[in-house]
Write a protein that holds these residues in place. Structure first.
Motif, PDB file in Angstrom:
ATOM      1  N   PHE A 161      21.528 -48.900 -70.116  1.00  0.00           N
ATOM      2  CA  PHE A 161      20.760 -49.292 -71.295  1.00  0.00           C
ATOM      3  C   PHE A 161      19.245 -49.264 -71.091  1.00  0.00           C
ATOM      4  O   PHE A 161      18.510 -49.655 -72.005  1.00  0.00           O
ATOM      5  N   PHE A 162      18.782 -48.843 -69.923  1.00  0.00           N
ATOM      6  CA  PHE A 162      17.336 -48.752 -69.732  1.00  0.00           C
ATOM      7  C   PHE A 162      16.959 -47.519 -68.911  1.00  0.00           C
ATOM      8  O   PHE A 162      16.513 -46.528 -69.449  1.00  0.00           O
ATOM      9  N   ASP A 163      17.155 -47.618 -67.590  1.00  0.00           N
ATOM     10  CA  ASP A 163      16.748 -46.529 -66.705  1.00  0.00           C
ATOM     11  C   ASP A 163      17.421 -46.759 -65.357  1.00  0.00           C
ATOM     12  O   ASP A 163      17.389 -47.879 -64.833  1.00  0.00           O
ATOM     13  N   PRO A 164      18.053 -45.728 -64.759  1.00  0.00           N
ATOM     14  CA  PRO A 164      18.643 -45.899 -63.433  1.00  0.00           C
ATOM     15  C   PRO A 164      17.649 -46.413 -62.397  1.00  0.00           C
ATOM     16  O   PRO A 164      18.032 -47.109 -61.458  1.00  0.00           O
ATOM     17  N   ALA A 165      16.373 -46.104 -62.581  1.00  0.00           N
ATOM     18  CA  ALA A 165      15.355 -46.580 -61.642  1.00  0.00           C
ATOM     19  C   ALA A 165      15.230 -48.095 -61.697  1.00  0.00           C
ATOM     20  O   ALA A 165      15.002 -48.757 -60.680  1.00  0.00           O
ATOM     21  N   LEU A 166      15.393 -48.690 -62.896  1.00  0.00           N
ATOM     22  CA  LEU A 166      15.327 -50.149 -63.016  1.00  0.00           C
ATOM     23  C   LEU A 166      16.561 -50.781 -62.388  1.00  0.00           C
ATOM     24  O   LEU A 166      16.473 -51.861 -61.797  1.00  0.00           O
ATOM     25  N   SER A 167      17.703 -50.122 -62.507  1.00  0.00           N
ATOM     26  CA  SER A 167      18.916 -50.602 -61.851  1.00  0.00           C
ATOM     27  C   SER A 167      18.711 -50.665 -60.338  1.00  0.00           C
ATOM     28  O   SER A 167      19.056 -51.660 -59.690  1.00  0.00           O
ATOM     29  N   PHE A 168      18.145 -49.616 -59.788  1.00  0.00           N
ATOM     30  CA  PHE A 168      17.866 -49.573 -58.351  1.00  0.00           C
ATOM     31  C   PHE A 168      16.877 -50.670 -57.954  1.00  0.00           C
ATOM     32  O   PHE A 168      17.105 -51.400 -56.978  1.00  0.00           O
ATOM     33  N   ALA A 169      15.789 -50.794 -58.709  1.00  0.00           N
ATOM     34  CA  ALA A 169      14.733 -51.752 -58.363  1.00  0.00           C
ATOM     35  C   ALA A 169      15.228 -53.194 -58.424  1.00  0.00           C
ATOM     36  O   ALA A 169      15.051 -53.970 -57.475  1.00  0.00           O
ATOM     37  N   GLN A 170      15.859 -53.565 -59.535  1.00  0.00           N
ATOM     38  CA  GLN A 170      16.309 -54.939 -59.669  1.00  0.00           C
ATOM     39  C   GLN A 170      17.468 -55.242 -58.725  1.00  0.00           C
ATOM     40  O   GLN A 170      17.586 -56.361 -58.223  1.00  0.00           O
ATOM     41  N   GLY A 171      18.319 -54.260 -58.478  1.00  0.00           N
ATOM     42  CA  GLY A 171      19.433 -54.485 -57.557  1.00  0.00           C
ATOM     43  C   GLY A 171      18.957 -54.833 -56.164  1.00  0.00           C
ATOM     44  O   GLY A 171      19.380 -55.836 -55.581  1.00  0.00           O
ATOM     45  N   TRP A 172      18.049 -54.030 -55.617  1.00  0.00           N
ATOM     46  CA  TRP A 172      17.557 -54.313 -54.273  1.00  0.00           C
ATOM     47  C   TRP A 172      16.631 -55.515 -54.239  1.00  0.00           C
ATOM     48  O   TRP A 172      16.543 -56.215 -53.226  1.00  0.00           O
ATOM     49  N   ASN A 173      15.954 -55.792 -55.350  1.00  0.00           N
ATOM     50  CA  ASN A 173      15.140 -57.008 -55.421  1.00  0.00           C
ATOM     51  C   ASN A 173      16.025 -58.243 -55.348  1.00  0.00           C
ATOM     52  O   ASN A 173      15.684 -59.242 -54.705  1.00  0.00           O
ATOM     53  N   THR A 174      17.188 -58.176 -56.001  1.00  0.00           N
ATOM     54  CA  THR A 174      18.135 -59.294 -55.958  1.00  0.00           C
ATOM     55  C   THR A 174      18.704 -59.481 -54.558  1.00  0.00           C
ATOM     56  O   THR A 174      18.797 -60.604 -54.052  1.00  0.00           O
ATOM     57  N   VAL A 175      19.114 -58.374 -53.936  1.00  0.00           N
ATOM     58  CA  VAL A 175      19.654 -58.455 -52.577  1.00  0.00           C
ATOM     59  C   VAL A 175      18.611 -59.033 -51.619  1.00  0.00           C
ATOM     60  O   VAL A 175      18.915 -59.880 -50.778  1.00  0.00           O
ATOM     61  N   TYR A 176      17.372 -58.576 -51.756  1.00  0.00           N
ATOM     62  CA  TYR A 176      16.290 -59.082 -50.895  1.00  0.00           C
ATOM     63  C   TYR A 176      16.087 -60.582 -51.073  1.00  0.00           C
ATOM     64  O   TYR A 176      15.973 -61.332 -50.099  1.00  0.00           O
ATOM     65  N   SER A 177      16.049 -61.030 -52.324  1.00  0.00           N
ATOM     66  CA  SER A 177      15.768 -62.442 -52.576  1.00  0.00           C
ATOM     67  C   SER A 177      16.877 -63.345 -52.048  1.00  0.00           C
ATOM     68  O   SER A 177      16.606 -64.395 -51.442  1.00  0.00           O
ATOM     69  N   TYR A 178      18.128 -62.926 -52.227  1.00  0.00           N
ATOM     70  CA  TYR A 178      19.232 -63.758 -51.752  1.00  0.00           C
ATOM     71  C   TYR A 178      19.407 -63.669 -50.237  1.00  0.00           C
ATOM     72  O   TYR A 178      19.907 -64.618 -49.619  1.00  0.00           O
ATOM     73  N   SER A 179      19.009 -62.552 -49.649  1.00  0.00           N
ATOM     74  CA  SER A 179      19.101 -62.436 -48.193  1.00  0.00           C
ATOM     75  C   SER A 179      18.213 -63.458 -47.496  1.00  0.00           C
ATOM     76  O   SER A 179      18.483 -63.857 -46.362  1.00  0.00           O
ATOM     77  N   VAL A 180      17.153 -63.884 -48.157  1.00  0.00           N
ATOM     78  CA  VAL A 180      16.302 -64.937 -47.621  1.00  0.00           C
ATOM     79  C   VAL A 180      16.690 -66.301 -48.197  1.00  0.00           C
ATOM     80  O   VAL A 180      16.592 -67.323 -47.525  1.00  0.00           O
ATOM     81  N   GLY A 181      17.167 -66.304 -49.455  1.00  0.00           N
ATOM     82  CA  GLY A 181      17.524 -67.565 -50.098  1.00  0.00           C
ATOM     83  C   GLY A 181      18.765 -68.220 -49.522  1.00  0.00           C
ATOM     84  O   GLY A 181      18.828 -69.450 -49.415  1.00  0.00           O
ATOM     85  N   ILE A 182      19.755 -67.420 -49.122  1.00  0.00           N
ATOM     86  CA  ILE A 182      20.992 -67.983 -48.565  1.00  0.00           C
ATOM     87  C   ILE A 182      20.725 -68.754 -47.275  1.00  0.00           C
ATOM     88  O   ILE A 182      21.156 -69.910 -47.151  1.00  0.00           O
TER      89      ILE A 182
END
Length: 559
Positions: A124-145
């Protein structure tokens, strides 16, 4: 039925039936979409196990709004914003978050895939946004956990000092338990979160009753407080000693960042959509009840806090940074009233909250990683699942980062680790903005393709698109102004500046970097596969809702 198709599984039969219905309807997939959506849906239904019931999703949604942000973090917000600033900050943030939740729920009811927003951003937007937000989420939780694991270890030190048992032992034990529980059947996670949520609800109800008793003079030897602390020391705090209304407004504005962090995870009801039974019914049901639960359990609790503890209390200011029950304004109020057992009860339940947050973060990050692999944005070996239907490679990859918790064993490294925690907090606001942005594209695609949201979608969220627009603009403003104190003369802090704004160049760098490498384009409103998903929903109706059995006394909490 499977005998008619040569002994194929139920999912294979379901797929064949859908394809036949699709061919009969002569429904075509837009050529611009690189992924065959039906393959994604049926592949996930085959690999992942739908073990989450309605009551699990309901309580996971509720548990995401009650945690350390309420039990501990509200004290810091009270000290900086004052009683009225604290109350308004949490109330308004709760209203804005409701706009995010109904947006993600509407899309997830139609597109019930793991990874939630990163999969929807792809279509519904852009595959590039899927990539960006996906890895941003993984990064944030990798430190948050690991941060939550460390917090749980500190809470245990309330009873067992580090001189008796090293903090490293608690980090190791809790880390291994978190990994182990996430390698088991998803229902185990659901039952654990269900139990944790019950404990938190019982605690918060008990604390509210205790707080009202103290405020109304129901404790022997304690005077009736009423709204005394709203008048003295006053409704707001002169933040950073800035005189006049500007200083009071600045104190109020700081509560938004604190409240946003406290509400983080409430959008997580959609992350395990592929593992939820009847997601088209249960995810919207959880979303519709978020607001009233936030109002009752969160905002009302914060309101009670403002009645019990003055914003200039020395106990409140001195307790900040302890990380245990002493930091809770409820505990401070109980201590002032001479109630001694409350700190132990609060510490015990907050301990379960911290571990629950680690479990929830593991679920979100691993399903996001799985979703990235599904979309081709991560290695395919991340798609491997065990016999319980769990993407175990994703769990192990994220679990490795729990070792970051050992950094807190060194004083210098602990400072660095706290700095990374500040970096992660802004990722929450970034994700909420992206959810609203993707939803708005989805909403206008429905209009362009003449899809009636009210009659053709599994669920249409109320107050749209206004709720999404208001949440997007509001959280965008909060994100841009999160580090405003560093721009005040004499208050510059390089670490605080980076912590407040590092996530902005990170998300833009990931987005435009992928866009440049893969030459992706923003999906046009007419090209979005909205009608395709609508047809999938029509041809695959969910089973009728069954009445909830057991726990009848607490059924009101999730029905």
């Amino acid at each position: 039925m499977s005998l008619l198709y040569g002994g194929k599984t139920d999912i294979d039969v379901e797929k064949i039936e859908f394809q036949e219905a699709r061919d009969h309807a002569q429904l075509e997939m837009p050529d611009s979409i690189p992924v065959i959506v039906e393959e994604e849906i049926f592949a996930e239904k085959k690999d992942l196990k739908r073990g989450l019931e309605q009551r699990h999703i309901q309580m996971i949604a509720l548990a995401g709004t009650i945690g350390t942000g309420l039990f501990l973090g509200s004290g810091r917000a009270l000290a900086t914003g004052g009683p009225v600033g604290l109350f308004l900050g949490y109330l308004l943030t709760g209203l804005l978050v409701s706009g995010v939740v109904i947006s993600i729920a509407e899309m997830s009811a139609l597109v019930p895939l793991s990874g939630s927003i990163i999969r929807q951003a792809e279509y519904f937007f852009d595959p590039a946004l899927s990539f960006a937000q996906g890895w941003n989420t993984v990064y944030s939780y990798s430190v948050g956990i690991p941060a939550e694991i460390v917090a749980a270890g500190v809470l245990i030190e309330f009873w067992v000092p580090s001189s008796v048992v090293s903090s490293a032992a608690w980090i190791t034990v809790l880390g291994l338990l978190t990994i182990a529980t996430n390698l088991l059947f998803i229902r185990v996670y659901g039952e654990m979160e269900f139990g944790f949520a019950i404990l938190k609800i019982l605690l918060i109800v008990g604390l509210i009753i205790m707080g009202l008793c103290i405020d109304l003079g129901g404790v022997s030897g304690q005077p009736r407080l009423g709204f005394h602390y709203w008048r003295d020391p006053g409704p707001f705090v002169q933040y950073l000693s800035i005189p006049g209304p500007l200083g009071r407004f600045c104190g109020f504005w700081t509560t938004f960042s604190n409240a946003a962090y406290a509400y983080s995870g409430v959008e997580g009801i959609a992350n395990a959509a592929a593992e939820t039974r009847n997601p088209r019914r249960n995810i919207p049901k959880a979303a519709k009840r978020i607001f009233i639960r936030v109002l009752i359990f969160y905002v009302f609790s914060v309101f009670v806090v403002t009645l019990l503890v003055p914003s200039d209390s020395e106990d409140l200011l001195n307790a900040q940074g302890t990380g245990n029950a002493a930091q809770s304004p409820f505990v401070i109020a109980a201590s002032l009233a001479g109630i001694k057992v409350v700190p132990h009860i609060v510490n015990a339940v907050v301990l379960t909250s911290a571990w629950s947050a680690a479990n929830s973060g593991m679920l979100t990050s691993t399903r996001t990683l799985y979703g990235l692999a599904r979309e081709g944005h991560a290695p395919k070996f991340l798609l491997w699942t065990n016999r319980f239907g769990i993407p175990y490679v994703c769990v192990l990859c994220v679990g490795v980062f729990i070792a970051l918790g050992y950094m807190t064993l060194s004083n210098n490294a602990s400072v660095v680790f706290s700095w990374f925690q500040d970096l992660v907090s802004t990722a929450v606001l970034v994700q909420w903005c992206i959810i609203c942005l993707v939803y708005l594209r989805f909403y206008y695609a429905c209009q362009r393709q003449k899809v009636n949201r009210k009659t053709e979608l599994p669920w249409a969220g109320p107050f749209q698109p206004y709720a999404a627009w208001i949440s997007l603009l509001s959280f965008g403003t909060i994100l841009l102004t999160a580090g405003y104190p560093v721009f005040i003369k004499g208050h510059w802090d390089t670490e605080e500046f980076i912590g407040a704004y590092f996530n902005l160049p990170l998300i833009f760098g990931l987005y435009f970097g992928y866009k440049w490498m893969k030459k992706t384009k923003v999906v046009g409103l007419k090209e979005m596969p909205v009608k395709y998903y609508v047809e999938i929903a029509k041809e695959n109706p969910e089973e009728e809702e069954r009445p909830v059995k057991g726990w009848s006394g607490l059924s009101i909490l999730w029905t």
